[in-house]
Design a protein around this motif. Structure first.
Motif, PDB file in Angstrom:
ATOM      1  N   LYS A  90      -7.135  -4.592   9.386  1.00  0.00           N
ATOM      2  CA  LYS A  90      -6.593  -3.334   8.519  1.00  0.00           C
ATOM      3  C   LYS A  90      -7.381  -3.496   7.373  1.00  0.00           C
ATOM      4  O   LYS A  90      -6.981  -4.563   6.613  1.00  0.00           O
ATOM      5  CB  LYS A  90      -5.171  -3.286   8.751  1.00  0.00           C
ATOM      6  CG  LYS A  90      -4.520  -3.246  10.023  1.00  0.00           C
ATOM      7  CD  LYS A  90      -3.010  -2.964   9.958  1.00  0.00           C
ATOM      8  CE  LYS A  90      -2.341  -4.066   9.649  1.00  0.00           C
ATOM      9  NZ  LYS A  90      -1.980  -5.284  10.574  1.00  0.00           N
ATOM     10  N   GLY A  91      -7.701  -2.481   7.042  1.00  0.00           N
ATOM     11  CA  GLY A  91      -8.175  -2.269   5.619  1.00  0.00           C
ATOM     12  C   GLY A  91      -7.179  -1.881   4.575  1.00  0.00           C
ATOM     13  O   GLY A  91      -6.501  -1.151   4.649  1.00  0.00           O
ATOM     14  N   VAL A  92      -6.807  -2.914   3.754  1.00  0.00           N
ATOM     15  CA  VAL A  92      -5.816  -2.782   2.803  1.00  0.00           C
ATOM     16  C   VAL A  92      -6.345  -2.096   1.523  1.00  0.00           C
ATOM     17  O   VAL A  92      -6.966  -2.808   0.740  1.00  0.00           O
ATOM     18  CB  VAL A  92      -5.259  -4.252   2.445  1.00  0.00           C
ATOM     19  CG1 VAL A  92      -4.061  -4.334   1.455  1.00  0.00           C
ATOM     20  CG2 VAL A  92      -4.701  -4.925   3.623  1.00  0.00           C
ATOM     21  N   VAL A  93      -5.796  -1.243   1.183  1.00  0.00           N
ATOM     22  CA  VAL A  93      -5.958  -0.266   0.155  1.00  0.00           C
ATOM     23  C   VAL A  93      -5.402  -0.809  -1.219  1.00  0.00           C
ATOM     24  O   VAL A  93      -4.111  -0.516  -1.096  1.00  0.00           O
ATOM     25  CB  VAL A  93      -5.974   1.272   0.172  1.00  0.00           C
ATOM     26  CG1 VAL A  93      -6.422   1.973  -1.047  1.00  0.00           C
ATOM     27  CG2 VAL A  93      -6.882   1.639   1.564  1.00  0.00           C
ATOM     28  N   LEU A  94      -6.066  -1.528  -1.923  1.00  0.00           N
ATOM     29  CA  LEU A  94      -5.486  -2.004  -3.432  1.00  0.00           C
ATOM     30  C   LEU A  94      -5.761  -1.084  -4.661  1.00  0.00           C
ATOM     31  O   LEU A  94      -6.903  -0.939  -4.943  1.00  0.00           O
ATOM     32  CB  LEU A  94      -6.130  -3.296  -3.620  1.00  0.00           C
ATOM     33  CG  LEU A  94      -5.618  -4.606  -2.622  1.00  0.00           C
ATOM     34  CD1 LEU A  94      -6.552  -5.728  -2.717  1.00  0.00           C
ATOM     35  CD2 LEU A  94      -4.060  -4.836  -2.491  1.00  0.00           C
ATOM     36  N   PRO A  95      -5.156  -0.395  -5.046  1.00  0.00           N
ATOM     37  CA  PRO A  95      -5.208   0.434  -6.325  1.00  0.00           C
ATOM     38  C   PRO A  95      -5.246  -0.441  -7.337  1.00  0.00           C
ATOM     39  O   PRO A  95      -5.074  -1.451  -7.537  1.00  0.00           O
ATOM     40  CB  PRO A  95      -3.800   1.296  -6.481  1.00  0.00           C
ATOM     41  CG  PRO A  95      -2.675   0.347  -5.706  1.00  0.00           C
ATOM     42  CD  PRO A  95      -3.372  -0.377  -4.880  1.00  0.00           C
ATOM     43  N   ARG A  96      -5.883   0.300  -8.651  1.00  0.00           N
ATOM     44  CA  ARG A  96      -6.077  -0.225  -9.856  1.00  0.00           C
ATOM     45  C   ARG A  96      -4.779  -0.791 -10.570  1.00  0.00           C
ATOM     46  O   ARG A  96      -4.893  -2.112 -10.892  1.00  0.00           O
ATOM     47  CB  ARG A  96      -6.912   0.874 -10.860  1.00  0.00           C
ATOM     48  CG  ARG A  96      -8.319   1.026 -10.083  1.00  0.00           C
ATOM     49  CD  ARG A  96      -8.960   2.042 -10.947  1.00  0.00           C
ATOM     50  NE  ARG A  96      -9.725   1.648 -12.186  1.00  0.00           N
ATOM     51  CZ  ARG A  96     -10.845   1.176 -12.208  1.00  0.00           C
ATOM     52  NH1 ARG A  96     -11.681   1.253 -11.097  1.00  0.00           N
ATOM     53  NH2 ARG A  96     -11.517   0.690 -13.203  1.00  0.00           N
ATOM     54  N   ARG A  97      -3.961  -0.331 -10.363  1.00  0.00           N
ATOM     55  CA  ARG A  97      -2.608  -0.400 -10.864  1.00  0.00           C
ATOM     56  C   ARG A  97      -2.103  -2.024 -10.192  1.00  0.00           C
ATOM     57  O   ARG A  97      -1.479  -2.686 -11.069  1.00  0.00           O
ATOM     58  CB  ARG A  97      -1.644   0.643 -10.345  1.00  0.00           C
ATOM     59  CG  ARG A  97      -0.174   0.176 -10.423  1.00  0.00           C
ATOM     60  CD  ARG A  97       0.564  -0.170  -8.998  1.00  0.00           C
ATOM     61  NE  ARG A  97       0.364   0.768  -8.127  1.00  0.00           N
ATOM     62  CZ  ARG A  97       0.724   0.550  -6.964  1.00  0.00           C
ATOM     63  NH1 ARG A  97       0.843  -0.743  -6.430  1.00  0.00           N
ATOM     64  NH2 ARG A  97       0.505   1.473  -6.030  1.00  0.00           N
ATOM     65  N   ALA A  98      -2.180  -2.137  -8.880  1.00  0.00           N
ATOM     66  CA  ALA A  98      -1.818  -3.439  -8.378  1.00  0.00           C
ATOM     67  C   ALA A  98      -2.796  -4.433  -8.902  1.00  0.00           C
ATOM     68  O   ALA A  98      -2.341  -5.558  -9.020  1.00  0.00           O
ATOM     69  CB  ALA A  98      -2.066  -3.245  -6.845  1.00  0.00           C
ATOM     70  N   VAL A  99      -4.143  -4.464  -9.166  1.00  0.00           N
ATOM     71  CA  VAL A  99      -4.986  -5.292  -9.442  1.00  0.00           C
ATOM     72  C   VAL A  99      -4.634  -5.931 -11.091  1.00  0.00           C
ATOM     73  O   VAL A  99      -4.258  -6.940 -11.408  1.00  0.00           O
ATOM     74  CB  VAL A  99      -6.455  -4.996  -9.650  1.00  0.00           C
ATOM     75  CG1 VAL A  99      -7.341  -6.027 -10.270  1.00  0.00           C
ATOM     76  CG2 VAL A  99      -6.706  -4.833  -8.295  1.00  0.00           C
ATOM     77  N   ALA A 100      -4.085  -4.777 -11.902  1.00  0.00           N
ATOM     78  CA  ALA A 100      -4.079  -5.066 -13.468  1.00  0.00           C
ATOM     79  C   ALA A 100      -2.513  -5.587 -13.270  1.00  0.00           C
ATOM     80  O   ALA A 100      -2.195  -6.577 -14.156  1.00  0.00           O
ATOM     81  CB  ALA A 100      -3.861  -3.588 -13.999  1.00  0.00           C
ATOM     82  N   ALA A 101      -1.792  -5.186 -12.515  1.00  0.00           N
ATOM     83  CA  ALA A 101      -0.135  -5.860 -12.472  1.00  0.00           C
ATOM     84  C   ALA A 101      -0.140  -7.161 -12.235  1.00  0.00           C
ATOM     85  O   ALA A 101       0.558  -8.014 -12.827  1.00  0.00           O
ATOM     86  CB  ALA A 101       0.758  -4.930 -11.674  1.00  0.00           C
TER      87      ALA A 101
ATOM     88  N   PRO B 153       4.829  -3.031  -8.574  1.00  0.00           N
ATOM     89  CA  PRO B 153       3.392  -2.578  -9.005  1.00  0.00           C
ATOM     90  C   PRO B 153       2.548  -3.295  -8.141  1.00  0.00           C
ATOM     91  O   PRO B 153       1.174  -2.978  -8.534  1.00  0.00           O
ATOM     92  CB  PRO B 153       3.666  -2.566 -10.502  1.00  0.00           C
ATOM     93  CG  PRO B 153       4.257  -3.695 -10.695  1.00  0.00           C
ATOM     94  CD  PRO B 153       5.507  -3.698  -9.871  1.00  0.00           C
ATOM     95  N   ASN B 154       2.843  -4.420  -7.857  1.00  0.00           N
ATOM     96  CA  ASN B 154       1.392  -5.260  -7.307  1.00  0.00           C
ATOM     97  C   ASN B 154       1.145  -4.967  -5.783  1.00  0.00           C
ATOM     98  O   ASN B 154       0.358  -5.437  -5.133  1.00  0.00           O
ATOM     99  CB  ASN B 154       1.762  -6.770  -7.158  1.00  0.00           C
ATOM    100  CG  ASN B 154       3.214  -7.048  -6.725  1.00  0.00           C
ATOM    101  OD1 ASN B 154       4.155  -6.106  -6.972  1.00  0.00           O
ATOM    102  ND2 ASN B 154       3.374  -8.044  -5.671  1.00  0.00           N
ATOM    103  N   LEU B 155       1.985  -4.068  -5.246  1.00  0.00           N
ATOM    104  CA  LEU B 155       1.636  -3.614  -3.911  1.00  0.00           C
ATOM    105  C   LEU B 155       0.523  -2.660  -3.426  1.00  0.00           C
ATOM    106  O   LEU B 155       0.126  -1.873  -4.317  1.00  0.00           O
ATOM    107  CB  LEU B 155       3.050  -2.999  -3.240  1.00  0.00           C
ATOM    108  CG  LEU B 155       4.095  -3.857  -3.165  1.00  0.00           C
ATOM    109  CD1 LEU B 155       5.358  -3.124  -2.352  1.00  0.00           C
ATOM    110  CD2 LEU B 155       3.995  -5.067  -2.376  1.00  0.00           C
ATOM    111  N   PHE B 156      -0.081  -2.882  -2.382  1.00  0.00           N
ATOM    112  CA  PHE B 156      -0.937  -1.900  -1.792  1.00  0.00           C
ATOM    113  C   PHE B 156      -0.599  -0.607  -1.698  1.00  0.00           C
ATOM    114  O   PHE B 156       0.605  -0.163  -1.594  1.00  0.00           O
ATOM    115  CB  PHE B 156      -1.573  -2.547  -0.526  1.00  0.00           C
ATOM    116  CG  PHE B 156      -0.858  -2.307   0.725  1.00  0.00           C
ATOM    117  CD1 PHE B 156      -1.538  -1.847   1.889  1.00  0.00           C
ATOM    118  CD2 PHE B 156       0.491  -2.818   1.001  1.00  0.00           C
ATOM    119  CE1 PHE B 156      -0.513  -1.627   2.967  1.00  0.00           C
ATOM    120  CE2 PHE B 156       1.227  -2.777   1.999  1.00  0.00           C
ATOM    121  CZ  PHE B 156       0.733  -1.906   3.026  1.00  0.00           C
ATOM    122  N   SER B 157      -1.473   0.485  -1.507  1.00  0.00           N
ATOM    123  CA  SER B 157      -1.133   1.770  -1.217  1.00  0.00           C
ATOM    124  C   SER B 157      -0.880   2.290   0.091  1.00  0.00           C
ATOM    125  O   SER B 157       0.107   2.752   0.393  1.00  0.00           O
ATOM    126  CB  SER B 157      -2.008   2.673  -2.216  1.00  0.00           C
ATOM    127  OG  SER B 157      -2.523   2.598  -3.354  1.00  0.00           O
TER     128      SER B 157
END
Length: 486
Positions: free
Chosen positions: A154-165, A344-348
């Motif tokens: 499954k493709g896990v979509v990681l937002p910029r918010r999660a990377v920064a957090a 805020p670390n969670l994927f979208s």
């Protein structure tokens, strides 16, 4: 939202990336990645052929500067799985090192070379002015595919918010600064190697030295010449522990490190102890997964307790729930429950999988599938996966991980895994899979059962012991328990 990489925006002259004899400062990386980013800006998403090279790091940073989601591709992925990933994610183009031979399904896409040509002019040309403004915090940064143990990846979509957090929470937990120099040799197609190992130092304004391929000589060399931190997986730390007795230089180098971090799987307690005894330094563990990035860690200012993954990171909510979904409030070091997290670390979302996305959450809490207990002071101890490591035997719920750690303390055991198998009387019986230190003189099943019973409890002893030459592992060193069967 502030830029993901403030040091790039500031044009810092500090070293940023080193792969072998290739080094880029933050300013040079900003120029190289910025120029590349101009050419891919506006693409819906790009694939990166994620070899452990400088070009891969430059390509990922370029896409992030351009606001284009990155799909890191493991070069060892088989044809069927690769076809699924490319078809599912539909990248508009592929970024790869010049000369890298791509499989047909990627070779069909428009290609941009990412490696830095010797003698290239990396002075700032001003091309970055054509880049878009910093995207919104919720915009996708990466799409990382899961291992596919329960079906197609499954493709896990990681937002910029999660990377920064996640990276900022680790800054707090590890006191991570621009003065830190990280050494690692992890692959660059997953969260540990790419987000923590490459993007982490870049966000802090520090430096990373990638070994290309793990070896203890490389670790000793870099930690003896200015590196302050080491990231690795248990297989790497096991090899370090094995080498320490005959390598005083390695012991001295590790002793001088500020931080030794292990992740992606549990580090056996006996390897913890061997490293600590030889170096005076404790390896700390953290806990995360593709969908959540990092959830917990042993803090650098906390007790580096072997066998735990520490406490929840800043901003991360963590709870344990029982089989009925009710929250477990006990901090007794005994009650087992499934870890659920939010923050805020969670994927979208799972790309193109709204059904799977919805099923993964319980009223905003992500169901990790990992089982754990909590000590009275809040330290989390993971005992295994719900699907493969929770054993129901004789009315007890038993975590495989705690039995594995005790087995590994036995002097006759080199590697161990524990699974459950159907049993008419017990429901499930505990099975130990053991790689002995001496193949021709393994410890007996009775001896190992008594060892576990004495350390834990009688009902946690293995009822069956099977001996192997090696345990099946994936690229990250995780034991593939589904490959173990009688």
């Amino acid at each position: 939202m502030s830029p993901l990489f403030p040091a790039l925006a500031a044009g810092s002259s500090r070293p940023a990336l080193r792969f072998g004899d290739q080094t880029l400062s933050h300013a040079e990386l900003a120029t190289a990645a910025g120029s590349l980013a101009v050419g891919i800006a506006g693409a819906p998403r790009v694939a990166v052929w994620a070899t452990p090279t400088l070009g891969t790091a430059v390509g990922v940073v370029a896409a992030l500067l351009a606001g284009v989601p990155v799909v890191p591709v493991n070069p060892k992925t088989g044809e069927r799985e690769l076809t699924h990933i490319v078809t599912d994610s539909s990248p508009a183009l592929v970024l790869a090192d010049r000369g890298a031979e791509l499989p047909p399904i990627l070779a069909e896409l428009p290609r941009i070379d990412t490696d830095i040509t010797d003698g290239a002019d990396l002075t700032d040309t001003g091309d970055r002015a054509a880049l878009p403004a910093e995207p919104s915090p919720e915009s996708p940064a990466l799409i990382v595919y899961t291992s596919g143990t329960t079906g197609p990846p499954k493709g896990v979509v990681l937002p910029r918010r999660a990377v920064a957090a996640t990276l900022d929470a680790l800054e707090d937990a590890w006191q991570w600064t621009e003065s830190d120099v990280l050494v690692h040799a992890l692959p660059l197609f997953h969260v540990h190697g790419l987000i923590l190992g490459i993007l982490g130092p870049l966000r802090r304004g520090g430096s990373v030295r990638h070994l290309g391929r793990f070896d203890t000589d490389g670790v000793a060399r870099e930690l003896s010449s200015g590196a302050t931190m080491l990231f690795g997986v248990p297989t790497m730390y096991h090899r370090i522990a094995e080498a320490l007795a005959d390598d005083p230089g390695l012991a001295k180098a590790l002793a001088g490190a500020r931080l030794l971090v292990s992740g992606s799987a549990a580090l056996p307690v006996h390897d913890h102890e061997r490293i600590a005894a030889a170096t005076g330094r404790r390896v700390i563990e953290r806990y995360g997964m593709t969908e959540t990035l990092m959830n917990t860690s042993v803090r650098v200012d906390g007790e580096p307790r072997a066998g735990t993954v520490g406490v929840p990171l800043a901003g991360v909510g963590l709870r344990l729930v029982d089989e009925a979904g009710a929250e477990i409030t006990a901090y007794d070091g005994e009650t087992v429950g499934e870890i659920q997290v939010r923050g805020p670390n969670l994927f979208s979302e799972y790309l193109n999988r709204p059904d799977a996305t919805e099923a993964a959450f319980d009223d905003g809490w992500f169901r990790t599938g990992d089982m754990a207990i909590r000590d009275p002071d809040g330290y989390v101890r993971i005992v295994g996966r719900k699907a493969t490591d929770l054993i129901k035997s004789g009315g007890y719920k038993i975590g495989a991980g705690e039995i594995e750690n005790v087995l590994l303390e036995h002097p006759g055991v080199r590697e161990a895994a524990v699974t459950g198998e159907p049993d008419e009387d017990l429901g499930e019986r505990i099975v130990a899979w053991v790689v002995p230190v001496q193949a021709d003189a393994p410890p007996s099943a009775e001896e190992l059962a008594a060892h576990v019973a004495a350390q834990l409890a009688s009902h946690k002893r293995p009822r069956t012991v099977r001996y192997l030459e090696a345990l099946p592992r994936n690229d990250m060193g995780k034991i593939m328990k589904r490959a173990l069967h009688g």
